[in-house]
Design a protein around this motif. Structure first.
Motif, PDB file in Angstrom:
ATOM      1  N   PHE A 156       1.347  -2.825   0.187  1.00 21.40           N
ATOM      2  CA  PHE A 156       0.765  -4.280   0.429  1.00 21.40           C
ATOM      3  C   PHE A 156       0.883  -4.804  -1.652  1.00 21.40           C
ATOM      4  CE2 PHE A 156      -2.614  -7.090  -0.262  1.00 21.40           C
ATOM      5  CZ  PHE A 156      -2.480  -8.402   0.623  1.00 21.40           C
ATOM      6  N   VAL A 182      -6.234  -6.358  -2.875  1.00 19.15           N
ATOM      7  CA  VAL A 182      -6.789  -4.724  -2.237  1.00 19.15           C
ATOM      8  C   VAL A 182      -8.079  -3.941  -2.758  1.00 19.15           C
ATOM      9  CG1 VAL A 182      -5.614  -2.225  -2.713  1.00 19.15           C
ATOM     10  CG2 VAL A 182      -4.491  -4.676  -2.552  1.00 19.15           C
ATOM     11  N   GLN A 242      -2.349   1.140   0.807  1.00 16.40           N
ATOM     12  CA  GLN A 242      -2.250  -0.219  -0.185  1.00 16.40           C
ATOM     13  C   GLN A 242      -0.982  -0.888  -0.722  1.00 16.40           C
ATOM     14  OE1 GLN A 242      -3.785  -2.938   1.229  1.00 16.40           O
ATOM     15  NE2 GLN A 242      -5.147  -1.912   2.611  1.00 16.40           N
TER      16      GLN A 242
END
Lengths: 307, 283
Positions: free
Chosen positions: A242, A185, A239
């Motif tokens: 994720f 990330v 993110q």
């Protein structure tokens, strides 16, 4: 703002409905008879029938779905097939470690990502730019489980700075897993910050600031950097989902007592109630994160609210 | 007057070759494909032959990347493993692209209810991190390489659908599509012959970028024990085997990881180069 919020909440309902149907359908999508799967491979016919009755699998599907939702609303996620403990309690036990890991990973990735992106933008076209972007594309390309193994090898086994694996609440145990989780990330953030920054640097108010003789450093950090951060803030939210996904791999590498490793264990022993509950829990998080991102975005950018 | 005709390919090549990293990446990918196809010629040993006398040997002339617990040659296993990673990466993106492009075309071309259905479904899939979706699918279908391909292709679909839907919406109003419609071209012909080629540059760029991600996801699943099963020489599975010997036989961890890293890195660099050359928004 309130109207936008309510509208956005209403829009969540169909998504939550689809998610709940999918989670409900999960058990029925399994090849074969769900009652037989739940009862285990060695169960006799009577046991399977008992399971069928107990789980209500002999009822029509819509009725089963309503019962499933009813149970959800009172926090009943079923019983783990392996441990015979309520799935809710099993999850509650592992929730905090995963969130601590994910938040910590996010913190690393924001710090490193924004820093690298900003450096690359300020020194655009120079070696700093190329180095930062080379590090970034490497960060995207490196598999997290390998990075984790390398960090264990170097920082835990050889240098002895941090423990190899596990989590009992000490900060030393958090460093390597959260770095590993945040790496990808961070790399995405760096690229994103770079492009946001370059876009802002092309704006006229930057030229104006330079023209009226504001020092370059002040132009960069006060005028450009702050505005470049706006899209980056929303990126953080997106993110996070994720990161939660990545925690499955990282938790396995570092023997982290969280939801991700629990999920892999559940797949291994075919503990379907656990999987069903985890899928639902993760999805709810993603839907909720998206809501928060939208809200933050609306707060920053008034145009969105009046669309 | 002399008139220089510049074909779209010349234009692409002119832009592409300016990025040296992308060129290097392209060369590496070609090399990798050659190695994978002719693996038996490149591999110094048989990837499956065990030799317990040679267990966990560090790198040497005989075994350039050392041997694993069973004394198998790691370099040979990496070379054979490239077949699996490339095949899984490529096939899963291809399947995802075929389904996604078709859905995107339908969505953009017909609009209305179908559009809403396809786009909302892809929203839900989109909200889910790929690896979790893949794990859920493998949990349903059971572990194994074929199921990994299915799982990884599912999460490529929504993006392909979105890209293609976006360009379809624009293209279906262009003059040449309306002209084709007015001379009576069928809907299928309009969609696949007239509109689809126009959407392809975005698809190609995303396709390349996606291969890297898919290779990582597939290797992760194998690492977690959900994909390729031992003794298959698969990079992720090899790393899973190496985990118990950290500090004892480090070469077991280092070399398969380098293979994944470089492969994914070069696919990403290649994708970046393609995007720079094909994306009209970037000059």
């Amino acid at each position: 703002m309130l109207r936008f919020f309510l509208k956005r909440c209403l829009a969540m309902i169909p998504v939550l409905f689809v998610v709940s149907v999918l989670a409900f359908a999960f058990v029925h999508l399994l090849p074969g008879d769900p009652a037989r799967m739940m009862a285990g491979p060695d169960a006799d016919v009577a046991t399977i029938e008992a399971f069928r009755q107990q789980l209500g699998l002999d009822r029509p599907l819509p009725e089963q779905y309503v019962r499933y939702i009813g149970k959800l609303l009172v926090g009943d996620l079923g019983i783990s097939l392996r441990t015979k403990i309520a799935v809710f309690d099993e999850i509650a036990l592992r929730y905090t470690p995963t969130m601590v890991l994910a938040l910590c990973g996010m913190a690393w990735s924001v710090v490193f990502g924004v820093l690298f992106g900003a450096i690359a933008a300020i020194h655009s076209g120079k070696w700093q730019d190329y180095t930062a972007m080379l590090v970034s594309v490497s960060g995207i390309s490196v598999p997290q489980f390998w990075l984790g193994l390398l960090l264990i090898q170097l920082c835990a086994v050889y240098l002895g700075w941090f423990p190899v694996a596990g989590y009992s609440g000490k900060w030393q145990e958090l460093v390597l897993p959260s770095l590993t989780l945040g790496a990808t990330v961070a790399a995405i953030m760096a690229r994103f910050t770079l492009s946001a920054f370059l876009e802002v640097l092309g704006e006229e108010y930057i030229s104006t600031a330079r023209a009226k003789g504001v020092r370059e450093r002040l132009v960069m950090w006060k005028h450009a950097f702050r505005n470049a951060l706006i899209p980056v803030v929303t990126m953080i939210g997106l993110q996070f989902g994720f990161l939660l996904g990545g925690s499955v791999v990282v938790e396995t590498v570092f023997a982290w007592p969280g939801l991700g490793r629990y999920m892999i264990e559940a797949v291994g022993v075919r503990d379907y109630p656990v999987l069903q509950a985890l899928l639902l829990l993760y999805s709810f998080h993603f839907v909720f994160i998206n809501l928060v991102v939208d809200m933050v975005y609306a707060l920053i950018n008034p145009e969105i609210r009046y669309e | 007057m002399e008139h220089n005709v510049v074909s779209p390919f010349d234009l692409f090549w002119h832009k592409f070759k300016k990025r040296r990293t992308a060129l290097v990446a392209a060369v590496f990918i070609v090399f990798l494909v050659v190695v994978a196809v002719f693996a038996p010629l490149f591999a110094p040993h048989d990837p499956m032959t065990t030799d317990y006398a040679q267990s966990m040997q560090p790198p040497s002339l005989e075994h350039p990347a050392g041997t694993d617990v069973y004394g198998r040659d790691i370099l040979s296993r990496i070379i054979y493993g490239s077949r699996i990673s490339l095949a899984v990466g490529f096939t899963s993106v291809l399947v995802g692209a075929l389904v996604g492009v078709t859905l995107g075309l339908i969505s953009g071309f017909f609009g209305g209810f179908l559009d809403g259905l396809i786009m909302r479904t892809s929203d839900v899939l989109f909200a889910f991190p790929g690896i979790l979706l893949a794990i859920a699918i493998v949990a349903i279908l059971g572990p194994g390489l074929v199921n990994v391909v299915v799982a990884v292709s599912v999460f490529s679909m929504p993006t392909f659908a979105r890209i293609v839907r976006g360009s379809t919406l624009g293209l279906k109003e262009t003059l040449y599509v309306r002209a084709a419609r007015s001379v009576g071209a069928s809907r299928r012909r309009l969609m696949f012959v007239h509109i689809m080629p126009g959407t392809l540059s975005g698809v190609i760029v995303y396709f390349t970028m996606r291969i890297g991600t898919s290779i990582i996801t597939a290797a992760s699943l194998s690492f977690l024990g959900l994909g390729a099963q031992p003794p298959t020489p698969e990079w992720g599975a090899m790393l899973a085997e190496s985990r118990d010997y950290i500090g004892v036989a480090d070469h077991m961890t280092i070399f398969p990881g380098i293979a994944i890293f470089l492969t994914v890195l070069f696919f990403n660099l290649f994708g970046d180069g393609l995007r720079a050359a094909l994306d009209p928004k970037l000059k």
